[in-house]
Design a protein around this motif. Structure first.
Motif, PDB file in Angstrom:
ATOM      1  N   GLY A 211      -7.238 -23.047   6.641  1.00 22.91           N
ATOM      2  CA  GLY A 211      -6.100 -23.164   4.955  1.00 22.91           C
ATOM      3  C   GLY A 211      -6.592 -24.508   4.508  1.00 22.91           C
ATOM      4  O   GLY A 211      -6.772 -24.999   4.966  1.00 22.91           O
ATOM      5  N   ILE A 212      -7.065 -24.827   3.683  1.00 21.28           N
ATOM      6  CA  ILE A 212      -7.400 -25.528   2.298  1.00 21.28           C
ATOM      7  C   ILE A 212      -6.769 -26.699   2.259  1.00 21.28           C
ATOM      8  O   ILE A 212      -7.307 -27.587   2.642  1.00 21.28           O
ATOM      9  N   LEU A 213      -5.318 -27.010   2.139  1.00 19.90           N
ATOM     10  CA  LEU A 213      -4.418 -27.991   2.140  1.00 19.90           C
ATOM     11  C   LEU A 213      -4.207 -28.688   2.525  1.00 19.90           C
ATOM     12  O   LEU A 213      -5.030 -30.220   2.613  1.00 19.90           O
ATOM     13  N   PRO A 214      -4.274 -28.177   4.488  1.00 20.53           N
ATOM     14  CA  PRO A 214      -4.178 -29.680   5.487  1.00 20.53           C
ATOM     15  C   PRO A 214      -5.753 -30.344   5.240  1.00 20.53           C
ATOM     16  O   PRO A 214      -5.951 -31.552   5.982  1.00 20.53           O
ATOM     17  N   ASN A 215      -7.073 -29.450   5.138  1.00 21.35           N
ATOM     18  CA  ASN A 215      -7.975 -30.360   5.086  1.00 21.35           C
ATOM     19  C   ASN A 215      -8.058 -30.881   4.300  1.00 21.35           C
ATOM     20  O   ASN A 215      -8.791 -32.625   4.188  1.00 21.35           O
ATOM     21  N   LEU A 216      -7.623 -30.507   2.732  1.00 21.37           N
ATOM     22  CA  LEU A 216      -7.960 -32.005   1.588  1.00 21.37           C
ATOM     23  C   LEU A 216      -6.534 -33.155   2.137  1.00 21.37           C
ATOM     24  O   LEU A 216      -6.944 -34.274   1.991  1.00 21.37           O
ATOM     25  N   ILE A 217      -5.718 -32.721   2.442  1.00 21.62           N
ATOM     26  CA  ILE A 217      -4.545 -34.119   3.020  1.00 21.62           C
ATOM     27  C   ILE A 217      -5.674 -35.552   4.346  1.00 21.62           C
ATOM     28  O   ILE A 217      -5.569 -36.370   4.118  1.00 21.62           O
ATOM     29  N   TYR A 218      -6.623 -34.267   5.098  1.00 21.06           N
ATOM     30  CA  TYR A 218      -6.923 -35.238   6.505  1.00 21.06           C
ATOM     31  C   TYR A 218      -8.044 -35.691   5.181  1.00 21.06           C
ATOM     32  O   TYR A 218      -8.046 -36.990   5.861  1.00 21.06           O
ATOM     33  N   VAL A 219      -8.438 -35.400   3.580  1.00 20.14           N
ATOM     34  CA  VAL A 219      -9.551 -36.482   3.371  1.00 20.14           C
ATOM     35  C   VAL A 219      -8.903 -37.580   3.046  1.00 20.14           C
ATOM     36  O   VAL A 219      -9.775 -38.464   2.103  1.00 20.14           O
ATOM     37  N   THR A 223      -8.543 -42.581   2.747  1.00 21.73           N
ATOM     38  CA  THR A 223      -8.420 -43.264   1.435  1.00 21.73           C
ATOM     39  C   THR A 223      -7.618 -44.002   0.411  1.00 21.73           C
ATOM     40  O   THR A 223      -8.492 -44.489  -0.599  1.00 21.73           O
ATOM     41  N   ILE A 224      -6.380 -43.776   0.658  1.00 23.86           N
ATOM     42  CA  ILE A 224      -5.455 -43.934   0.068  1.00 23.86           C
ATOM     43  C   ILE A 224      -5.488 -45.635   0.026  1.00 23.86           C
ATOM     44  O   ILE A 224      -5.780 -45.995  -1.046  1.00 23.86           O
ATOM     45  N   PRO A 225      -5.948 -46.299   1.014  1.00 24.54           N
ATOM     46  CA  PRO A 225      -5.743 -48.008   1.237  1.00 24.54           C
ATOM     47  C   PRO A 225      -7.131 -47.772   0.258  1.00 24.54           C
ATOM     48  O   PRO A 225      -6.726 -49.141  -0.915  1.00 24.54           O
ATOM     49  N   LEU A 227      -8.899 -46.741  -2.436  1.00 29.01           N
ATOM     50  CA  LEU A 227      -7.751 -45.768  -3.877  1.00 29.01           C
ATOM     51  C   LEU A 227      -6.958 -47.163  -4.259  1.00 29.01           C
ATOM     52  O   LEU A 227      -7.205 -48.012  -5.777  1.00 29.01           O
ATOM     53  N   LEU A 228      -6.149 -48.344  -3.687  1.00 31.99           N
ATOM     54  CA  LEU A 228      -5.396 -49.279  -4.082  1.00 31.99           C
ATOM     55  C   LEU A 228      -5.943 -50.250  -4.206  1.00 31.99           C
ATOM     56  O   LEU A 228      -5.821 -50.994  -5.390  1.00 31.99           O
ATOM     57  N   LEU A 229      -6.721 -50.571  -3.604  1.00 32.27           N
ATOM     58  CA  LEU A 229      -7.916 -51.863  -3.649  1.00 32.27           C
ATOM     59  C   LEU A 229      -8.898 -51.831  -4.877  1.00 32.27           C
ATOM     60  O   LEU A 229      -8.959 -52.414  -5.818  1.00 32.27           O
ATOM     61  N   ILE A 230      -9.552 -50.521  -4.900  1.00 30.65           N
ATOM     62  CA  ILE A 230     -10.084 -50.171  -6.418  1.00 30.65           C
ATOM     63  C   ILE A 230      -8.847 -51.009  -7.361  1.00 30.65           C
ATOM     64  O   ILE A 230      -9.525 -50.668  -8.830  1.00 30.65           O
TER      65      ILE A 230
END
Length: 271
Positions: A211-219, A223-225, A227-230
């Motif tokens: 499945g592609i969804l678990p892979n996207l979640i792991y990526v 990166t959320i912290p 993205l928030l910093l930017i």
């Protein structure tokens, strides 16, 4: 050659020292040399979630695989290494046998011919067997599990670990699926994750997750912290620019009359 390849696979999963590759329940494990089959260990902590032999068989086939068949002792050892890795301390995984694809399609009882009636559900002609002492018991027990009872007291044949036992086909157990080798590490259907890291000497193990969804979640999650910093930096920059523009406008507006008065005064004094 295939036996050597499988033995190398077992060594890769749990090499020298404390290093071992993590095998996760429900996750397909493949090898980048594309000679090994892929495997998936399906372990269910809740007893009510475990499945019958036929349910396990259908679950593997629905994903393009088969219920595990074992060609030789080397493949048996490879599966044992995976189970040891799956159930190592701290994972919360303990007792629970695993269905394999061996079964008996007949009503043979405890006669001497009974062991010869067992066959692999995927059509394999392998004659390899790893029965526990006094097994198979035959009778109404027609489907085979690989023992996995690490907390049970040893029996006449030693610990109830990895040897085979025939059981009633409607009993509920975990199971192991087997798949064809991955054609390429970059197949578009299920892109594998190479677990090798720089300096990692244990090569050629690929872990894929359906499945592609678990892979996207792991990526995305790591990166959320960033993205928030930017976002915060961008917002701060925009605020400062707006504040400077407002200050500049006020300065120009306030300084215009003062400049006119100064100019008039200068003319008067000159005259």
């Amino acid at each position: 050659m295939r036996v050597v390849s499988l033995l190398l696979g077992a060594a890769l999963l749990c090499g020298h020292g404390a290093f071992c590759r993590r095998v996760v329940s429900g996750q397909k494990v493949c090898f980048a040399d594309v000679k090994h089959p892929c495997y998936k260990m399906a372990y269910f902590h809740e007893l009510s979630s475990r499945v019958s032999f036929q349910e396990a068989r259908l679950a593997c086939e629905s994903e393009g695989g088969v219920l595990l068949s074992l060609e030789n002792e080397a493949e048996q050892k490879l599966i044992e290494s995976m189970l040891q890795n799956l159930t190592k301390p701290g994972t919360g995984i303990s007792d629970g046998d695993f269905w394999i694809g061996l079964w008996r399609n007949g009503d043979g009882q405890t006669s001497g011919a009974c062991p010869d009636l067992y066959q692999w559900s995927d059509g394999s002609s392998s004659q390899y067997r790893n029965w526990y002492t006094d097994e198979p018991s035959c009778g109404s027990e027609k489907c085979v599990v690989m023992y996995h009872q690490p907390t049970a007291n040893p029996g006449l044949g030693g610990p109830y670990l990895y040897q085979w036992n025939d059981d009633r086909c409607n009993m509920k157990h975990n199971y192991v699926c087997k798949y064809e080798p991955e054609i390429s590490p970059t197949d578009p259907v299920e892109k594998p994750y190479l677990t090798n890291q720089p300096g990692d000497t244990h090569e050629n193990v690929v872990v894929t997750e359906a499945g592609i969804l678990p892979n996207l979640i792991y990526v995305i999650i790591p990166t959320i912290p960033l993205l928030l910093l930017i976002l915060v930096a961008f917002g701060t920059c925009c605020f400062q620019m707006i504040h400077r523009r407002k200050a500049r406008r006020h300065f120009i507006k306030d300084s215009t009359p003062l400049s006119s008065e100064c100019l008039a005064e200068s003319l008067n004094s000159t005259l």
